[in-house]
Design a protein around this motif. Structure first.
Motif, PDB file in Angstrom:
ATOM      1  N   GLU A 204       0.832  -1.216   0.000  1.00  0.00           N
ATOM      2  CA  GLU A 204       0.000   0.000   0.000  1.00  0.00           C
ATOM      3  C   GLU A 204       0.871   1.272   0.000  1.00  0.00           C
ATOM      4  N   TYR A 205       1.776   1.341   0.963  1.00  0.00           N
ATOM      5  CA  TYR A 205       2.534   2.588   1.137  1.00  0.00           C
ATOM      6  C   TYR A 205       3.990   2.422   0.751  1.00  0.00           C
ATOM      7  N   LEU A 206       4.508   3.370   0.004  1.00  0.00           N
ATOM      8  CA  LEU A 206       5.949   3.466  -0.162  1.00  0.00           C
ATOM      9  C   LEU A 206       6.480   4.352   0.965  1.00  0.00           C
ATOM     10  N   LEU A 207       7.460   3.821   1.717  1.00  0.00           N
ATOM     11  CA  LEU A 207       8.111   4.704   2.675  1.00  0.00           C
ATOM     12  C   LEU A 207       9.322   5.301   1.975  1.00  0.00           C
ATOM     13  N   PHE A 208       9.293   6.625   1.783  1.00  0.00           N
ATOM     14  CA  PHE A 208      10.428   7.283   1.142  1.00  0.00           C
ATOM     15  C   PHE A 208      11.236   7.950   2.240  1.00  0.00           C
ATOM     16  N   VAL A 209      12.446   7.419   2.446  1.00  0.00           N
ATOM     17  CA  VAL A 209      13.277   7.966   3.519  1.00  0.00           C
ATOM     18  C   VAL A 209      14.157   9.065   2.955  1.00  0.00           C
ATOM     19  N   CYS A 210      14.139  10.217   3.615  1.00  0.00           N
ATOM     20  CA  CYS A 210      14.957  11.355   3.215  1.00  0.00           C
ATOM     21  C   CYS A 210      16.420  10.954   3.149  1.00  0.00           C
ATOM     22  N   CYS A 211      17.131  11.445   2.149  1.00  0.00           N
ATOM     23  CA  CYS A 211      18.558  11.139   1.997  1.00  0.00           C
ATOM     24  C   CYS A 211      19.331  11.378   3.296  1.00  0.00           C
ATOM     25  N   THR A 212      18.945  12.405   4.009  1.00  0.00           N
ATOM     26  CA  THR A 212      19.632  12.721   5.263  1.00  0.00           C
ATOM     27  C   THR A 212      19.498  11.567   6.246  1.00  0.00           C
ATOM     28  N   SER A 213      18.321  11.001   6.311  1.00  0.00           N
ATOM     29  CA  SER A 213      18.117   9.876   7.221  1.00  0.00           C
ATOM     30  C   SER A 213      18.691   8.584   6.674  1.00  0.00           C
ATOM     31  N   CYS A 214      19.140   8.613   5.434  1.00  0.00           N
ATOM     32  CA  CYS A 214      19.827   7.432   4.899  1.00  0.00           C
ATOM     33  C   CYS A 214      21.316   7.484   5.192  1.00  0.00           C
ATOM     34  N   TYR A 215      21.863   8.701   5.225  1.00  0.00           N
ATOM     35  CA  TYR A 215      23.312   8.811   5.278  1.00  0.00           C
ATOM     36  C   TYR A 215      23.864   9.471   6.549  1.00  0.00           C
ATOM     37  N   ASP A 216      23.053  10.232   7.279  1.00  0.00           N
ATOM     38  CA  ASP A 216      23.564  10.868   8.500  1.00  0.00           C
ATOM     39  C   ASP A 216      23.262   9.968   9.700  1.00  0.00           C
ATOM     40  N   SER A 217      24.278   9.744  10.508  1.00  0.00           N
ATOM     41  CA  SER A 217      24.122   8.725  11.559  1.00  0.00           C
ATOM     42  C   SER A 217      23.054   9.102  12.570  1.00  0.00           C
ATOM     43  N   ARG A 218      23.023  10.353  12.952  1.00  0.00           N
ATOM     44  CA  ARG A 218      21.980  10.742  13.929  1.00  0.00           C
ATOM     45  C   ARG A 218      20.609  10.572  13.302  1.00  0.00           C
ATOM     46  N   SER A 219      20.529  10.987  12.058  1.00  0.00           N
ATOM     47  CA  SER A 219      19.257  10.983  11.373  1.00  0.00           C
ATOM     48  C   SER A 219      18.744   9.597  11.043  1.00  0.00           C
ATOM     49  N   LYS A 220      19.656   8.631  10.939  1.00  0.00           N
ATOM     50  CA  LYS A 220      19.226   7.270  10.626  1.00  0.00           C
ATOM     51  C   LYS A 220      18.266   6.754  11.684  1.00  0.00           C
ATOM     52  N   LYS A 221      18.437   7.238  12.896  1.00  0.00           N
ATOM     53  CA  LYS A 221      17.555   6.772  13.991  1.00  0.00           C
ATOM     54  C   LYS A 221      16.098   7.094  13.687  1.00  0.00           C
ATOM     55  N   ILE A 222      15.891   8.215  12.986  1.00  0.00           N
ATOM     56  CA  ILE A 222      14.513   8.594  12.646  1.00  0.00           C
ATOM     57  C   ILE A 222      13.927   7.565  11.693  1.00  0.00           C
ATOM     58  N   ALA A 223      14.730   7.203  10.674  1.00  0.00           N
ATOM     59  CA  ALA A 223      14.238   6.220   9.709  1.00  0.00           C
ATOM     60  C   ALA A 223      13.898   4.916  10.409  1.00  0.00           C
ATOM     61  N   ARG A 224      14.769   4.517  11.296  1.00  0.00           N
ATOM     62  CA  ARG A 224      14.550   3.257  12.001  1.00  0.00           C
ATOM     63  C   ARG A 224      13.313   3.335  12.886  1.00  0.00           C
ATOM     64  N   ALA A 225      13.114   4.487  13.505  1.00  0.00           N
ATOM     65  CA  ALA A 225      11.942   4.630  14.370  1.00  0.00           C
ATOM     66  C   ALA A 225      10.662   4.556  13.546  1.00  0.00           C
ATOM     67  N   VAL A 226      10.658   5.220  12.407  1.00  0.00           N
ATOM     68  CA  VAL A 226       9.460   5.192  11.564  1.00  0.00           C
ATOM     69  C   VAL A 226       9.178   3.780  11.092  1.00  0.00           C
ATOM     70  N   ALA A 227      10.242   3.107  10.655  1.00  0.00           N
ATOM     71  CA  ALA A 227      10.061   1.730  10.167  1.00  0.00           C
ATOM     72  C   ALA A 227       9.494   0.852  11.276  1.00  0.00           C
ATOM     73  N   SER A 228      10.040   1.019  12.459  1.00  0.00           N
ATOM     74  CA  SER A 228       9.582   0.214  13.599  1.00  0.00           C
ATOM     75  C   SER A 228       8.106   0.453  13.865  1.00  0.00           C
ATOM     76  N   LEU A 229       7.702   1.696  13.813  1.00  0.00           N
ATOM     77  CA  LEU A 229       6.295   2.026  14.069  1.00  0.00           C
ATOM     78  C   LEU A 229       5.380   1.428  12.997  1.00  0.00           C
ATOM     79  N   LEU A 230       5.822   1.501  11.759  1.00  0.00           N
ATOM     80  CA  LEU A 230       4.992   0.951  10.688  1.00  0.00           C
ATOM     81  C   LEU A 230       4.795  -0.547  10.876  1.00  0.00           C
ATOM     82  N   ASN A 231       5.861  -1.197  11.290  1.00  0.00           N
ATOM     83  CA  ASN A 231       5.741  -2.632  11.553  1.00  0.00           C
ATOM     84  C   ASN A 231       4.796  -2.880  12.716  1.00  0.00           C
TER      85      ASN A 231
END
Lengths: 412, 708, 387
Positions: free
Chosen positions: C150-177
């Motif tokens: 249903e949904y594409l999760l598009f992660v901002c480049c910053t959250s793909c490559y910046d270490s602090r920001s990666k935590k945001i991507a992981r948190a969102v993914a965790s919530l979706l699951n």
């Protein structure tokens, strides 16, 4: 079979309505002047002075009221609103609703019976800056010079009980309906000030000492909440340094897209108030264009005053220092390539005029309004807007308009 | 004079609590009342019935209603065939004096005595019908004149339009388009000039005299004898009233050489409009289409060296002309150098829309306009928005010049009036009027100005303005026909009578009449023109011989009121002041002071005047010779921002005061016993202080040595 | 005032209008934009020199005087001026077009050159390799976007490559699951949404990125997109449609709000802290999402939410938009400092935000100002902690 009436209905008892009524009557017509509040005079009777002569509005109103008093062709109905209009040019049936004054017709002394009452209701004449009694004459120049009980007062049991004790009060009076037959209609319901709380960044709701131009006019008026002393609402301290923010919610697609034409002159006029009141009084006027179209010499006089500063820049923010209580106006000062943050005691927002017809339409089919709510003249129906019902104008143009409408209705 | 006078004293509104009413009634009887009664509410049905029955049974000619102010219950006490004097026992006594005190009693009794004094010299004026022609003269056949004519014709009047050109339309004929072009702004409908012309030509009530000017206007309202002159001769018509719609001329751009005028490709807005109308917007030097045009706003306007005022519409005209350029070719660059963009009201939308066509707006000052290569103009300006100098090389410069009323340099009425041939001017050639509240009321009765000759305005406003002036022109006929006054004493039937046998030809009345109502013969004797008269009484006040009187307003009436005042001797230490107040503002201010519970000095007796301009210095003599300690005058302020509804009444009074103070000095009476204070209608809080301060000064001066 | 007069060239102004600055001439030079601009709230050279209104005027005249980095590239595109302009002008669009014109003449600021280069070669602005785009998913159950997703999760480049920001991507993914949402990522094939690079004037690079993304989204049958960054939200919602990419786009806070309401996410653990929310410019002013993030914070058990004085449409930019995340801003001129002060004034324990740029910029200010008692957290992180 319809008959042709030559009488004229004038709705609205402000300067335009009063002028239209009396000029029509002096041309020989029967006139019904209907005003929804208990007194004629409208918004100009709440002004301290007119520009550019800095003369009191009551002066011209006195002459007009005298002409009305002397002319039996003008029938004045106050506390009356128009409910329905049916028919056509030359033959209208107008249903009006008359709210009772709750005062006996036999009353003689209009003033002293109510002396003991306490002022507990917000006073619209002072734009809510003070309180009024539940029963009183609306103000010194009320026409008719009769007291009225505000129906809102009757919602409070103890106030109602107090009123019942006064001989001159008669709470049994009922709303009346009446039908008037007229041939033509002049709509003169005027305007209301734009709601300044909608302009978030100017902090009207947040800071008591940010007020509108109509409220400031009341502070300056001798019969106002501070008896004409320029004292700021929050702490009563003298408002010696005053900032005027022009185009507050005007010339703005998010608020009123049009220009209200009079606010520049109003602020110039009001700057003279602070200069008169205090020797060290000072004013800053933040503007985009100064639209003193017909009164350039007045503008020039103010420009020559060293203590009135003109800053070309639309003010973008107001801040307050909780310790000193000063307000700061933030703006660009283009002519000096500078940004300024000016400390003042009071900020006056020069807000614009919204036609009453933007919200309260004429109870009649087939009329049109422009994009801003101003009523469009309809000669086929003999319905003519005058004054600020038609477009934003000053008193002189309202009077011009209202006078002209009298001959337009003659062609019936 | 009223032979039989009845006096009715109301005891309501605290009057009965304030004084001994029986004593008041006996004073009335002593003063000659045929009947003197009191009632608890004269404004009630019973009270009125009492009055009416007494009038009938006693055949009263005059009644004194000793009750509330004459400004209240006007309708209630409108009694036919009897002169009613409203003696103010409420605001001027019961509400402003402490009850049951001796001074209050004395004041009340004086009010009654003075009422009798007034009625002794008062007659009910009888209006005389005046024959009218039902014809209005309209000077000028432009949009304003045509609109006024149509309005007047619709109201049933005959109209003669006098137009100096060979066609109707005036300046509008020279316009390419009328703004707001293409915008659906209902508040500013586009005037259809051709339709106006057609309507005028097709209206059988309207006659147009082309190529004609007004050689002279003699007479007075309802009796104007208008001499018209055209190429082939003269003719005279009658008219009742006049609308001046003579329009405007553009400011003379030859005076604007500092802005480049005189160079081939520098034109005025009027000249540019002509180009557009001719379908040929092109550089005068070589006929080529300009690639850029620079508009200079306020060219010779808002400028002390040229026209100090703003002509109101030049900003709008420039915005309109920019649309001509963009219609011709959107690539043409349009620059505007301005001080302020004055597009008020709905015109803001015009401004916004024109801006979207890529108008380059520069707030700034023009420093120089030089000729460049190939007829181009090199414009140097200071751009205030960047605080930098800018240099624009442009193909054409358009100077947005202002509007000058035709009447600045031309006489359009040629009135055969002693005071001059044209409408008195306020400033810059525009006619004077009480322009805020009563914009049409010029200083010449039944002559109204409309359109750009009155003040600079756009065509839509001209049409509205014309309606207003036409309304006034029609209205004035209606009133004058009944023998009644027009604004501000509308409905007044009294007329001044001049006893010319005693006239000494001093010419004060003919000069001072604010409305030029009096002509003069060769000797200087005034020639009254009743239909020009506004009934202010300035003539009565001016006359040193006191030959002027109105049936219900005259010298003796006031003198007698003064004489009827009871003046205690000097040992009583009760001084007396007679205070003459303008009934239009000061009297109202006193009423408002009373309503607010303010208290007034008990030694002052108030006499209302129609206007301070009707103040005659004899009354000073009357007062002082009767032992009154001081004379106080309260009225509006004069000067450029005058408030007088008769234009210069208070100003004239001030001058006369100056004259009489010389006399007083010579008589060894202190000139300070006479004082004039400016009071606006809202100055009610100052009244107690004004009275007290005058009485204080009089106390310092000591009692009037002429007391008995 | 300089001696040399400026010579207007109206064709330049016309060019701005033609290439995306349609509102340029509507400006009536009132100065409200300049007065409202956050640069007025800080000190320094840029504050002194950058004047939004004046840039518009010079652009209308077609004169020079605004092309320097300090002036033309000062704007963070925060949107307060657009919000308030009485003429409905869009100084951001105009600024962008002017930057593009400068860019074409070769004067792109030095700081942006590596960014543009990286986008052109790696599809992200952070000089990261394309294959590392999914590095944040390590040890996480992250589905791939498929036919039935249903949904594409598009992660901002910053959250793909910046270490602090990666935590945001992981948190969102965790919530979706946790919520059982049907979602997936595309990964390496994705490229940067292009929002920021367009703002600095690189129109060509933006077009390339956008056209690429639209093509692969289309091929994979993407209909709905969840973004972790409001900047991507902006681009997909407002800029992609006219290029042919029509998607239903949500910021993750909007979805989380809905999921909490539907009971699919159940916040149970206590979060007993005083939380103050900073409205990101691109979530609030640019996309008018004000309620959803607040609702999410309100759902945290025992959390006390307070407001900054300058909140909602009056929120102050963190300083990271308009490309300035890649610019050096001197101390004393940092907007992030203002947000920290606003939060400290209300004695907040946590400054919550919902944008990777805001998190980076405000966190940096927080550290520099020594206010580490206050944590700067993305909403996703907080919600993930309590569910």
């Amino acid at each position: 079979m319809s008959s042709q009436h030559t009488s004229v209905l004038v709705v609205g008892g402000g300067i335009a309505g009063v002028t239209a009524a009396i000029e029509s009557a002096e041309m020989g017509r029967e006139v019904f002047l209907v005003e929804k509040s208990p007194t004629l005079g409208g918004r100009v009777s709440a002004m301290n002075q007119y520009f550019p002569k800095l003369c009191p509005p009551l002066c011209g109103l006195e002459i007009n009221y005298r002409r009305i008093k002397d002319n039996p062709k003008v029938r004045v109905f106050t506390s009356t609103s128009v409910e329905k209009i049916e028919g056509n040019k030359g033959d209208y049936s107008v249903t009006v609703k008359i709210t009772p004054r709750y005062i006996k017709d036999s009353i003689t002394d209009p003033v002293h019976p109510f002396e003991q009452l306490e002022a507990t209701l917000p006073d619209e004449y002072n734009y809510g800056l003070s309180k009024k009694k539940p029963a009183q004459i609306p103000h010194e120049m009320a026409f008719p010079f009769k007291p009225v009980v505000d129906p809102v007062a009757l919602e409070d049991e103890s106030t109602k009980a107090q009123l019942e004790k006064i001989d001159e009060v008669d709470l049994s009076q009922q709303v009346e309906e009446m039908t008037i037959k007229v041939g033509s209609i002049i709509w003169a319901t005027g305007w209301k000030p734009y709601d300044a709380s909608r302009i978030g960044y100017l902090k009207y709701d947040e800071y008591q000492d940010v007020i509108t131009n109509v409220e400031f006019e009341r502070l300056a008026a001798v019969n106002g909440p501070t008896e004409g002393k320029l004292l700021r609402p929050s702490d009563g301290r003298e408002a010696k340094r005053i900032a005027f923010v022009q185009c507050a919610g005007s010339r703005d697609e998010a608020h009123l897209p049009y220009c209200s034409a009079v606010c520049c002159m109003a602020s110039l006029k009001q700057s003279t108030y602070v200069r008169e009141a205090f020797e060290d009084g000072e004013a800053w006027i933040f503007y985009i264009d100064i639209r003193a179209n017909r009164y350039e010499s007045f503008y020039r006089k103010i420009q020559d005053d060293e203590k009135v500063h003109f800053i070309k820049g639309k003010a973008g923010g107001i801040e307050r220092d909780p310790e000193s209580g000063d307000l700061f106006v933030i703006s660009e000062d283009m002519e000096n390539s500078d940004m300024v943050r000016i400390p003042v005691d009071l900020v006056v927002l020069a807000t614009g005029m919204v036609p009453s017809t933007a919200d309260d339409k004429v109870p009649m089919d087939g009329l049109t309004y422009d994009d801003y709510g101003f009523l469009v003249a309809n000669p086929d129906k003999a319905v003519y807007p005058v004054g600020c019902t038609k477009r934003p104008v000053d008193v002189s143009a309202s009077v011009q308009d209202a006078t002209g409408a009298c001959i337009k209705v003659q062609s019936n | 004079m009223a032979e039989k006078v009845g006096c009715f004293v109301c005891t309501g509104c605290k009057i009965g609590d304030a004084v001994d009413i029986e004593q008041v009634l006996s004073v009335a009887n002593e003063s000659g009342a045929v009947v003197a009664k009191s009632h608890e509410a004269l404004c009630s049905k019973e009270g009125l019935d009492l009055i009416k029955s007494e009038i009938e049974s006693n055949e009263l000619g005059g009644v004194i209603i000793a009750a509330c102010s004459q400004r209240d219950h006007v309708d209630t006490f409108r009694l036919p065939n009897v002169f009613v004097h409203r003696a103010n026992m409420r605001e001027q006594m019961a509400w402003t004096q402490p009850p049951q005190e001796e001074d209050t009693q004395m004041l009340a009794e004086d009010i009654i005595r003075m009422g009798f004094g007034k009625l002794q010299f008062t007659d009910i004026p009888q209006p005389e019908d005046v024959e009218v022609h039902n014809r209005i003269l309209v000077v000028g056949g432009g949009v304003t004149g045509m609109s006024a004519a149509l309005n007047a014709a619709d109201a049933g009047k005959e109209v003669v339009i006098v137009e100096k050109e060979g066609e109707l339309g005036g300046f509008a004929n020279k316009l390419h388009k009328i703004f707001p072009k293409d915008l659906d702004l209902a508040a500013y409908p586009e005037p259809d000039v051709d339709a106006l012309k057609e309507k005028v030509s097709g209206n059988d009530k309207i006659t147009v005299e082309f190529n004609t000017t007004v050689a002279s206007i003699a007479g007075a309202p309802a009796k104007f004898q208008v001499e018209l002159k055209n190429g082939s001769g003269q003719k005279t018509i009658n008219a009742d009233s006049v609308v001046v719609a003579a329009g405007w001329k553009p400011y003379d751009a030859t005076k604007l050489s500092h802005l480049g005028y005189g160079k081939p490709n520098v034109v005025t807005n009027v000249e540019f409009e002509q180009m557009a109308k001719d379908g040929k917007i092109a550089r005068p030097s070589d006929g080529k289409e300009p690639e850029s045009v620079l508009f200079v706003q306020c060219a010779g306007s808002r400028d002390d060296d040229h026209l100090p005022y703003c002509s109101n519409i030049c900003c709008g005209a420039t915005l309109k002309q920019i649309t001509y350029l963009k219609d011709l070719n959107p690539e043409i660059a349009a620059y505007v150098v301005y001080k302020d963009i004055r597009a008020p009201g709905h015109y803001e939308e015009v401004y916004r829309q024109v801006q979207k066509q890529n108008a380059v707006m520069i707030k700034g000052e023009i420093e120089a306009v030089e000729e460049g290569d190939d007829g181009k103009l090199n414009v140097q300006a200071t751009d205030v928005l960047m605080n930098e100098p800018v240099f624009v090389e442009t193909d054409m410069v358009v100077l947005a010049t202002g509007m000058v009323p035709t009447t600045l340099e031309e006489d359009v009425l040629n009135l055969a009036y002693r005071q001059g041939p044209e409408l008195p001017e306020r400033e810059y050639g525009f006619p004077n009027s009480h322009f805020v509240c009563f914009p049409y009321e010029t200083q010449r009765t039944a002559i109204y100005a409309a359109g750009a000759v009155r003040m600079p305005m756009d065509l839509a406003t001209c049409i509205d303005d014309a309606a207003g002036a036409a309304a006034k022109a029609v209205q004035s006929i209606n009133l004058i026909e009944q023998g009644l006054a027009i604004h501000p004493r509308v409905g007044d039937a009294s007329l001044p009578d001049f006893n010319l046998s005693r006239c000494t030809q001093c010419k004060r009345c003919t000069e001072e009449c604010p409305f030029g109502a009096l002509n003069e013969d060769e000797k200087g004797t005034p020639q009254p023109n009743p239909t020009r008269c506004r009934r202010c009484g300035v003539c009565m006040g001016a006359c040193p011989e006191r030959i002027v009187e109105f049936p219900d307003y005259n010298i003796q009436m006031i003198s007698q009121q003064i004489k009827n005042m009871f003046v205690p001797d000097e040992f009583e230490e009760k001084p007396r002041v007679v205070c003459m107040v303008c009934e239009n503002d000061a009297m109202a201010a006193i009423d408002m002071a009373a309503k607010n519970g303010l208290k007034l000095n008990p030694f002052v007796r108030i006499i209302p005047l129609r206007c301070l301009g009707s103040f005659n210095i004899i009354w000073v003599a009357d007062a002082l010779s009767n032992g009154i300690d001081g004379v106080l005058l309260l009225g509006c302020k004069s000067g450029d921002d005058y408030q007088c509804h008769f234009i210069k009444g208070s100003e004239l009074c001030e001058t006369r005061m100056g004259n009489v103070q010389d006399t007083l000095d010579r008589l060894m009476l202190e000139s300070e016993r006479l004082r004039l204070e400016h009071v606006a209608i809202t100055d009610y809080k100052k009244i107690p202080e004004i009275f007290d301060s005058f009485l204080e000064r009089l106390e310092e001066l000591g009692p009037n040595p002429y007391k008995d | 005032m300089s001696e040399e007069p400026k010579v207007p060239i109206p064709e330049l102004g016309g060019a701005v209008v033609e290439t995306g600055g349609e509102t340029l001439y509507q400006c009536m030079q009132c100065g409200l934009c300049t007065a409202s601009c956050p640069w007025r709230l800080v000190e320094g050279d840029i504050s002194r020199d950058f004047n939004t209104r004046k840039v518009q005027h010079m652009a209308m005249l077609g004169v020079e005087g605004y092309e320097t980095e300090d002036i033309l590239f000062a704007c963070t595109t925060c949107g307060v001026c657009v919000e308030r302009c009485p003429r409905e002008c869009n100084p951001i669009d105009n600024m962008r077009v002017l930057r593009a014109m400068i860019g074409e003449s070769g004067s792109v600021p030095q700081a942006y050159r590596p960014v543009i280069g990286s986008l052109n070669s790696n599809g992200n602005p952070w000089q990261g390799e394309a294959k590392d785009r999914t590095a944040w998913t390590k040890d996480m159950d992250v589905p791939s976007f498929g036919e039935d997703t249903e949904y594409l999760l598009f992660v901002c480049c910053t959250s793909c490559y910046d270490s602090r920001s990666k935590k945001i991507a992981r948190a969102v993914a965790s919530l979706l699951n946790k919520a059982g949402v049907s979602w997936g990522i595309i990964g390496e094939e994705e490229q940067c949404c292009g929002e920021a690079v367009r703002k600095v004037g690189s129109e060509e690079t933006f077009m390339t990125l956008a056209e690429h993304n639209i093509k692969i989204f289309g091929e994979k049958g993407v209909k709905k997109i969840i973004t972790t960054s409001p900047h991507c939200l902006y681009s997909f919602r407002n800029e992609y449609p006219e290029l042919g990419g029509e998607f239903e786009v949500l910021h993750y806070t909007q979805l989380m709000d809905k999921l909490i309401e539907e009971g699919k996410l159940k916040p149970t653990k206590d979060f007993a802290k005083k939380v103050i929310f900073h409205d990101p410019c691109y979530l609030g002013r640019h996309n008018e999402v004000y309620e959803a993030p607040r609702n999410v914070i309100d759902s945290l058990p025992k959390a006390e939410r307070v407001e900054m004085d300058r909140f909602g449409p009056d929120s102050i930019c963190c300083g990271g938009g308009g490309g300035r995340i890649w610019m050096e801003t001197p101390p004393g001129a940092r907007f992030g400092d203002l947000r920290v002060s606003d939060a400290v004034a209300k004695k907040a324990d946590v400054l919550a935000t919902a944008c990777p740029y805001c998190t980076i910029m405000i966190d940096a200010s927080n550290m520099a100002m020594g206010k580490e008692e206050m944590e700067v957290l993305d909403i996703a992180e907080m919600l993930d902690q309590v569910t």
